[in-house]
Enzyme design. Sequence first.
Site, short mmCIF file in Angstrom:
data_model
loop_
_atom_site.label_atom_id
_atom_site.label_comp_id
_atom_site.label_asym_id
_atom_site.label_seq_id
_atom_site.Cartn_x
_atom_site.Cartn_y
_atom_site.Cartn_z
CE LYS A 172 -1.68 2.83 2.98
NZ LYS A 172 -1.65 4.03 2.12
N GLY A 225 6.89 5.36 8.12
CA GLY A 225 6.03 6.54 8.19
C GLY A 225 6.28 7.25 9.51
CB SER A 226 4.40 9.89 11.24
OG SER A 226 3.14 9.28 11.35
N GLY A 230 3.01 4.79 13.21
CA GLY A 230 3.72 3.55 13.54
C GLY A 230 3.23 2.95 14.85
CD GLU A 247 13.42 1.14 9.84
OE1 GLU A 247 13.89 2.14 10.41
OE2 GLU A 247 13.87 0.00 10.01
CB CYS A 281 13.17 9.59 7.77
SG CYS A 281 14.18 8.63 6.64
CD GLU A 382 9.69 13.48 11.46
OE1 GLU A 382 8.58 12.97 11.67
OE2 GLU A 382 10.59 12.90 10.81
#
Length: 492
Positions: A172, A225-226, A230, A247, A281, A382
């Site tokens: 996806k 992703g974030s 996650g 990750e 990232c 972030e």
Amino acid sequence: MRLNNFIDGAWQEAGGTDYAPVLNPANGEELAQVRLSTKEDVDTAVAAAKAAQRQWALVPAPKRADYLYEIGHLMKERKEHLSRVLTKEMGKVIEEARGEVQEGIDMAYYMAGEGRRLFGETVPSELQNKFAMSVRAPIGVVGLITPWNFPVAIATWKSFPALVAGNTFVWKPATETPMMAYEMALIFKEAGLPAGVANIVFGTGAEVGTAMIEHPDVRVISFTGSTETGRRVAELGGHHLKKVSLEMGGKNAVIVMDDANLELAVEGILWSAFGTAGQRCTACSRVIVHKDVKEDLEHKLLASMEGLTIGDGLDESVKIGPVINRQALEKITRYIAIGQEEGAKLLAGGKVATVGNLAKGHYMEPTLFTDVKWDSRLAQEEIFGPVISLIEVEDLDEAIEVNNSVRYGLSSSIFSQDINTIFRAQRDLDTGIVYVNAGTTGAEIHLPFGGTKGTGNGHRDSGVAALDVFTEWKSIYVDFSGKLQRAQIDTD
Ligand code: NAD
């Protein structure tokens, strides 16, 4: 152009009724539309992947690898086309897009090489006439969930090791960047991958991502992703006893010591802070600078920032492309206000760039804050935009402490000429990746990629470590003594 799912080797229209437009962040142009998929579409894709997996696992690994060589070859042939689609869809400047596609090509060839390795162990048995070894076994159907900021590289980090190890997958991609996935589907088809081995389902995280995690036949979820998403993936995956590789976000820092080559440090900082408009990232978001060189570094950074052109990434002279969408622009703007409220000093940038054609896209001026407190929100959270926070420190100990103070642990860097400083730093910095005399970005595909603390949950993409995510260890004992030998009990 309407993009359909790629399931069982064919294009299949998604079952949902909603379409999501794919917009060029450089100018708002509609590039394509994707029809959003439903849980039923995930069921269909997983069923296809499951049906194909047993046969795929029986194809010898070196032969599975041949498909990867062919995929790498097709990516290489189409490198310029893929790079231009990537820039249009995601915004990163064309030079970086070419680099990202190259990363995918490298991963194809590297993982194809693993088809002739996939090493296990042979070890001596503690008993006579007994043989002991371990092999890597495929897991089954794996689910891949990827973000928009590296729409092709991250997909290759996950799908290529999964394939060479004998798994089939359902992928996806992010709703913002389905076109790169569509291009990869064309390549999978042309490379002749058997139907059902590679499947792509377009749709939202809430609907498609959740359905993948909950599906009983999906054995692994590999997510990038974030950290917020996650955590949700891990919670749901935990409930369903899935192997979940995460990750996630970063808050990476460059440390500049008093003996650093400042010209080199400035180059490293600008490349890793403003490349991909700060949406990597591994982007450098903090600069931790020794007090004796702080002023000098500020001047040099400001001078170099003046030469940075903002604009459409397809223009070869542009250094900073757009951010992904309006929400990203709003988030970055909010953090600039937060920084000012927290008492940080804005030295440059800080505004949305709207001159001329820039008004049609989502552009942010490269921004430099100084006198940032290490524990302020600006220095801890972030931002995912072209914003640098300078934090002054007294010495190496304090620099390391500040680096390690954030909840993330992806990448860090130190500029110094002193071997003792460098070796202490590489030992004590608590991130998954450490650079010496280079910025915080630039990972190569044959080493593990990932982070500690809020960035990851102990798994890694890339390198041989990626195979650990997509294989089970199977230990095999072959007793050729002709009698019952009991380990730990029989001694001769
Ligand atoms: P995101 O978390 O919003 O989305 C990532 C993916 O998860 C998308 O495909 C999204 O549709 C899907 N998703 C969303 N909600 C979901 C849910 N409830 N269940 C399952 N899937 C769901 O992240 P993003 O905005 O696309 O990407 C930016 C983030 O990714 C940043 O935080 C960045 O640091 C991080 N990132 C990390 C790495 C790394 O290797 N550590 C690499 C690139 C990006």
